[in-house]
Design a protein around this motif. Structure first.
Motif, PDB file in Angstrom:
ATOM      1  N   PRO A 119      37.212   6.495  -8.454  1.00  0.00           N
ATOM      2  CA  PRO A 119      36.223   7.168  -7.615  1.00  0.00           C
ATOM      3  C   PRO A 119      36.716   8.554  -7.191  1.00  0.00           C
ATOM      4  O   PRO A 119      37.909   8.741  -6.921  1.00  0.00           O
ATOM      5  N   VAL A 120      35.797   9.506  -7.134  1.00  0.00           N
ATOM      6  CA  VAL A 120      36.129  10.862  -6.700  1.00  0.00           C
ATOM      7  C   VAL A 120      35.431  11.193  -5.387  1.00  0.00           C
ATOM      8  O   VAL A 120      36.072  11.503  -4.393  1.00  0.00           O
ATOM      9  N   SER A 121      34.098  11.145  -5.382  1.00  0.00           N
ATOM     10  CA  SER A 121      33.352  11.484  -4.171  1.00  0.00           C
ATOM     11  C   SER A 121      31.937  10.938  -4.252  1.00  0.00           C
ATOM     12  O   SER A 121      31.335  10.906  -5.334  1.00  0.00           O
ATOM     13  N   ASN A 122      31.433  10.510  -3.122  1.00  0.00           N
ATOM     14  CA  ASN A 122      30.012  10.267  -3.009  1.00  0.00           C
ATOM     15  C   ASN A 122      29.310  11.627  -3.087  1.00  0.00           C
ATOM     16  O   ASN A 122      29.903  12.653  -2.739  1.00  0.00           O
ATOM     17  N   VAL A 123      28.074  11.639  -3.541  1.00  0.00           N
ATOM     18  CA  VAL A 123      27.320  12.890  -3.662  1.00  0.00           C
ATOM     19  C   VAL A 123      26.069  12.872  -2.795  1.00  0.00           C
ATOM     20  O   VAL A 123      25.840  13.780  -2.004  1.00  0.00           O
ATOM     21  N   ALA A 124      25.255  11.838  -2.956  1.00  0.00           N
ATOM     22  CA  ALA A 124      23.982  11.785  -2.237  1.00  0.00           C
ATOM     23  C   ALA A 124      23.612  10.342  -1.937  1.00  0.00           C
ATOM     24  O   ALA A 124      23.980   9.429  -2.675  1.00  0.00           O
ATOM     25  N   THR A 125      22.861  10.165  -0.860  1.00  0.00           N
ATOM     26  CA  THR A 125      22.419   8.845  -0.436  1.00  0.00           C
ATOM     27  C   THR A 125      20.922   8.894  -0.140  1.00  0.00           C
ATOM     28  O   THR A 125      20.413   9.901   0.336  1.00  0.00           O
ATOM     29  N   TYR A 126      20.238   7.794  -0.449  1.00  0.00           N
ATOM     30  CA  TYR A 126      18.802   7.751  -0.165  1.00  0.00           C
ATOM     31  C   TYR A 126      18.374   6.329   0.171  1.00  0.00           C
ATOM     32  O   TYR A 126      19.050   5.354  -0.149  1.00  0.00           O
ATOM     33  N   ASP A 127      17.224   6.231   0.839  1.00  0.00           N
ATOM     34  CA  ASP A 127      16.651   4.939   1.211  1.00  0.00           C
ATOM     35  C   ASP A 127      15.608   4.510   0.191  1.00  0.00           C
ATOM     36  O   ASP A 127      15.091   5.322  -0.589  1.00  0.00           O
ATOM     37  N   TYR A 128      15.270   3.236   0.245  1.00  0.00           N
ATOM     38  CA  TYR A 128      14.168   2.693  -0.534  1.00  0.00           C
ATOM     39  C   TYR A 128      12.919   2.617   0.344  1.00  0.00           C
ATOM     40  O   TYR A 128      13.005   2.581   1.573  1.00  0.00           O
ATOM     41  N   GLY A 129      11.771   2.560  -0.315  1.00  0.00           N
ATOM     42  CA  GLY A 129      10.527   2.409   0.422  1.00  0.00           C
ATOM     43  C   GLY A 129       9.636   1.362  -0.224  1.00  0.00           C
ATOM     44  O   GLY A 129       9.681   1.149  -1.439  1.00  0.00           O
ATOM     45  N   LEU A 130       8.832   0.692   0.599  1.00  0.00           N
ATOM     46  CA  LEU A 130       7.794  -0.217   0.114  1.00  0.00           C
ATOM     47  C   LEU A 130       6.465   0.492   0.314  1.00  0.00           C
ATOM     48  O   LEU A 130       6.139   0.919   1.430  1.00  0.00           O
ATOM     49  N   ALA A 131       5.714   0.634  -0.767  1.00  0.00           N
ATOM     50  CA  ALA A 131       4.440   1.349  -0.704  1.00  0.00           C
ATOM     51  C   ALA A 131       3.325   0.476  -1.253  1.00  0.00           C
ATOM     52  O   ALA A 131       3.545  -0.358  -2.137  1.00  0.00           O
ATOM     53  N   VAL A 132       2.138   0.683  -0.727  1.00  0.00           N
ATOM     54  CA  VAL A 132       0.951  -0.002  -1.229  1.00  0.00           C
ATOM     55  C   VAL A 132      -0.061   1.054  -1.672  1.00  0.00           C
ATOM     56  O   VAL A 132      -0.063   2.186  -1.175  1.00  0.00           O
ATOM     57  N   GLY A 133      -0.918   0.635  -2.606  1.00  0.00           N
ATOM     58  CA  GLY A 133      -1.922   1.548  -3.140  1.00  0.00           C
ATOM     59  C   GLY A 133      -3.323   1.112  -2.794  1.00  0.00           C
ATOM     60  O   GLY A 133      -3.533   0.215  -1.956  1.00  0.00           O
ATOM     61  N   PRO A 134      -4.327   1.690  -3.443  1.00  0.00           N
ATOM     62  CA  PRO A 134      -5.722   1.391  -3.121  1.00  0.00           C
ATOM     63  C   PRO A 134      -6.153  -0.033  -3.437  1.00  0.00           C
ATOM     64  O   PRO A 134      -7.238  -0.454  -2.987  1.00  0.00           O
ATOM     65  N   ALA A 135      -5.340  -0.790  -4.159  1.00  0.00           N
ATOM     66  CA  ALA A 135      -5.670  -2.200  -4.403  1.00  0.00           C
ATOM     67  C   ALA A 135      -5.536  -3.025  -3.130  1.00  0.00           C
ATOM     68  O   ALA A 135      -6.068  -4.137  -3.034  1.00  0.00           O
ATOM     69  N   VAL A 136      -4.819  -2.484  -2.148  1.00  0.00           N
ATOM     70  CA  VAL A 136      -4.629  -3.152  -0.857  1.00  0.00           C
ATOM     71  C   VAL A 136      -5.546  -2.483   0.159  1.00  0.00           C
ATOM     72  O   VAL A 136      -5.601  -1.245   0.211  1.00  0.00           O
ATOM     73  N   PRO A 137      -6.260  -3.243   0.973  1.00  0.00           N
ATOM     74  CA  PRO A 137      -7.199  -2.646   1.944  1.00  0.00           C
ATOM     75  C   PRO A 137      -6.548  -1.581   2.808  1.00  0.00           C
ATOM     76  O   PRO A 137      -5.374  -1.679   3.177  1.00  0.00           O
ATOM     77  N   ALA A 138      -7.332  -0.575   3.154  1.00  0.00           N
ATOM     78  CA  ALA A 138      -6.820   0.582   3.882  1.00  0.00           C
ATOM     79  C   ALA A 138      -6.307   0.227   5.269  1.00  0.00           C
ATOM     80  O   ALA A 138      -5.502   0.964   5.840  1.00  0.00           O
ATOM     81  N   ASN A 139      -6.752  -0.899   5.825  1.00  0.00           N
ATOM     82  CA  ASN A 139      -6.291  -1.269   7.163  1.00  0.00           C
ATOM     83  C   ASN A 139      -4.920  -1.943   7.145  1.00  0.00           C
ATOM     84  O   ASN A 139      -4.383  -2.282   8.200  1.00  0.00           O
ATOM     85  N   VAL A 140      -4.353  -2.123   5.973  1.00  0.00           N
ATOM     86  CA  VAL A 140      -2.995  -2.657   5.846  1.00  0.00           C
ATOM     87  C   VAL A 140      -2.030  -1.484   5.882  1.00  0.00           C
ATOM     88  O   VAL A 140      -1.902  -0.738   4.913  1.00  0.00           O
ATOM     89  N   THR A 141      -1.354  -1.314   7.009  1.00  0.00           N
ATOM     90  CA  THR A 141      -0.497  -0.140   7.187  1.00  0.00           C
ATOM     91  C   THR A 141       0.929  -0.492   7.608  1.00  0.00           C
ATOM     92  O   THR A 141       1.730   0.411   7.844  1.00  0.00           O
ATOM     93  N   THR A 142       1.245  -1.785   7.717  1.00  0.00           N
ATOM     94  CA  THR A 142       2.591  -2.214   8.088  1.00  0.00           C
ATOM     95  C   THR A 142       3.055  -3.315   7.146  1.00  0.00           C
ATOM     96  O   THR A 142       2.238  -3.931   6.445  1.00  0.00           O
ATOM     97  N   VAL A 143       4.358  -3.576   7.150  1.00  0.00           N
ATOM     98  CA  VAL A 143       4.897  -4.635   6.296  1.00  0.00           C
ATOM     99  C   VAL A 143       4.354  -6.000   6.699  1.00  0.00           C
ATOM    100  O   VAL A 143       3.924  -6.780   5.828  1.00  0.00           O
ATOM    101  N   PRO A 144       4.336  -6.381   7.981  1.00  0.00           N
ATOM    102  CA  PRO A 144       3.760  -7.684   8.342  1.00  0.00           C
ATOM    103  C   PRO A 144       2.297  -7.830   7.910  1.00  0.00           C
ATOM    104  O   PRO A 144       1.891  -8.907   7.460  1.00  0.00           O
ATOM    105  N   GLN A 145       1.520  -6.764   8.038  1.00  0.00           N
ATOM    106  CA  GLN A 145       0.123  -6.831   7.601  1.00  0.00           C
ATOM    107  C   GLN A 145       0.039  -7.032   6.097  1.00  0.00           C
ATOM    108  O   GLN A 145      -0.825  -7.786   5.612  1.00  0.00           O
TER     109      GLN A 145
END
Length: 328
Positions: A119-145
Motif C-alpha cells: 500500500p502507498v496511499s489512499n486517494v479518494a473516498t465516497y459513499d453509496y446511495g440507494l435511489a428509486v425511479g419513476p417505477a416507484v410512486p412519487a410519495n416514496v421518499t425515504t428508505v422505510p417508505q
C-alpha cells in the motif's frame, strides 16, 4: 488491530525524511512512470488516474502515463503487478473492492492482495446511495417508505447494481434483510445501462456510488432516498443516512488507493506517498473529485494497509452472511 511486522518496519522507514535519494531514484531525465487501472478509458477510475498522472509529473517522474488493463472486473490490472519492476515506476490504482471483496466472491484469484502489493496511499473516498425511479410512486421518499412499498409489492421488490458480486450488490441484499424483506438483485455490466433503466421506469431502485446519481437527481429523473456514510453526504445534505433511519450497521464507503509491487524498496513507497499527498492538496484535484461525489483522502502507507485489512475482514463476514457463491 494487528499490523504485520513488515508493515511496522515500513512505517519506521516512513518516519525518516527522504529529502535525498540514491542513484536509482525516479524523476531522472527521461524517466517514465505508469499508473495501471483495471477499467477502460472514459470511466471514473480512468478520469481520476489521468488527473493524478498530470500532478505527479514532472516531480515524481518526467512523464506519467495511464495504462488501462481492463478485464475480469479489474483483476487483470492487479495481476500485472506480480511481474512489475520494483523501482516505483509501475503504480496500481484500484478501488478497495477488488482487493478486499474479491477474495470472498471468487474461488480463484490470480493475485494475493497482501503478498503481491505494498500500500502507498489512499486517494479518494465516497459513499453509496440507494435511489428509486419513476417505477416507484412519487410519495416514496425515504428508505422505510420504500421498504413498505416493497412489502406491499413483492414482485416488484428489485434493485440493480453495476456488477453481480460487488459491494453494491451486497449492500442492497443486507439492507433488505435488515428491513425484514428479500430484495431481488438485478446485475448490470456497469452503471450506465442500470441508470438508464432506472430513469426509464423499468427498474424500481438501485444501489450506486453517490457521484453517479448526482446528475440524475438534479434533473429529477430519480430520487436518492438514503446514503451509506457515517454522516450525511456533503453532496446530498438533505438525504438521510441509513443509520439515521435506524439501520445502524449500514455504514459503508468505498475508497480508491495506490499500490506498488511487493518488495519495492521503502524509499519509493514514501516518495510516491509524498508526491500523492501534494497532488491531492491541489484545489483543482479536490474540485475534480467533488464533481464525482468523492473526497480527497490521502493517507500513510500503514494507514492504507490497516484500512484494507479492516475492510477485507468486514466484507468477508458480510459476503458469507448473504450465502453468495461464485462460479469462478
Amino acid at each position: 488491530m494487528t499490523i504485520s511486522r513488515r508493515r511496522i518496519l515500513q512505517s519506521t522507514f516512513c518516519a525518516t525524511p527522504l529529502l535525498q535519494f540514491g542513484p536509482c531514484a525516479l524523476a531522472q531525465p527521461g524517466e517514465i512512470a505508469r499508473i495501471i487501472t483495471g477499467f477502460p478509458p472514459g470511466g471514473t477510475t480512468d478520469a481520476i488516474s489521468r488527473r493524478l498522472a498530470e500532478k505527479l509529473q514532472p516531480g515524481y517522474a518526467r512523464n506519467v502515463i495511464v495504462e488501462n488493463r481492463s478485464g475480469a472486473g479489474g483483476q487483470l490490472a492487479v495481476q500485472s503487478m506480480k511481474s512489475a519492476p520494483v523501482d516505483g515506476a509501475t503504480i496500481l490504482f484500484t478501488p478497495m473492492s477488488i482487493l478486499g471483496v474479491y477474495p470472498h466472491t471468487y474461488k480463484r484469484l490470480p493475485y494475493d492482495p497482501v503478498a503481491d502489493l505494498i500500500p502507498v496511499s489512499n486517494v479518494a473516498t465516497y459513499d453509496y446511495g440507494l435511489a428509486v425511479g419513476p417505477a416507484v410512486p412519487a410519495n416514496v421518499t425515504t428508505v422505510p417508505q420504500f421498504m413498505d412499498w416493497c412489502k406491499a409489492n413483492p414482485t416488484k421488490a428489485n434493485f440493480g447494481s453495476g456488477a453481480t458480486g460487488s459491494t453494491l450488490h451486497f449492500l442492497g441484499i443486507i439492507l433488505g434483510r435488515a428491513a425484514g424483506i428479500e430484495l431481488t438483485h438485478v446485475g448490470y455490466r456497469g452503471s450506465a445501462s442500470m441508470l438508464s433503466d432506472l430513469a426509464g421506469g423499468s427498474l424500481p431502485a438501485c444501489c450506486s456510488p453517490v457521484g453517479d446519481l448526482l446528475a440524475y437527481q438534479a434533473a429529477g429523473r430519480l430520487r436518492v432516498i438514503g446514503t451509506s456514510g457515517s454522516k450525511r453526504s456533503r453532496f446530498l445534505p438533505k438525504v438521510a443516512t441509513f443509520a439515521e433511519y435506524g439501520y445502524t450497521d449500514m455504514v459503508f464507503n468505498e475508497w480508491y488507493g495506490l499500490f506498488l509491487a511487493a518488495r519495492t524498496p521503502q524509499e519509493y513507497v514514501q516518495r510516491l506517498n509524498t508526491a500523492v499527498a501534494g497532488a491531492l492538496a491541489a484545489p483543482d484535484v479536490i474540485n475534480a473529485l467533488a464533481l464525482l461525489g468523492m473526497d480527497a483522502t490521502p493517507s500513510s502507507s500503514i494507514e492504507l494497509d490497516a484500512m484494507l485489512k479492516i475492510d477485507t475482514e468486514r466484507w468477508g463476514k458480510l459476503v458469507k452472511s448473504t450465502g453468495f457463491t461464485s462460479e469462478t
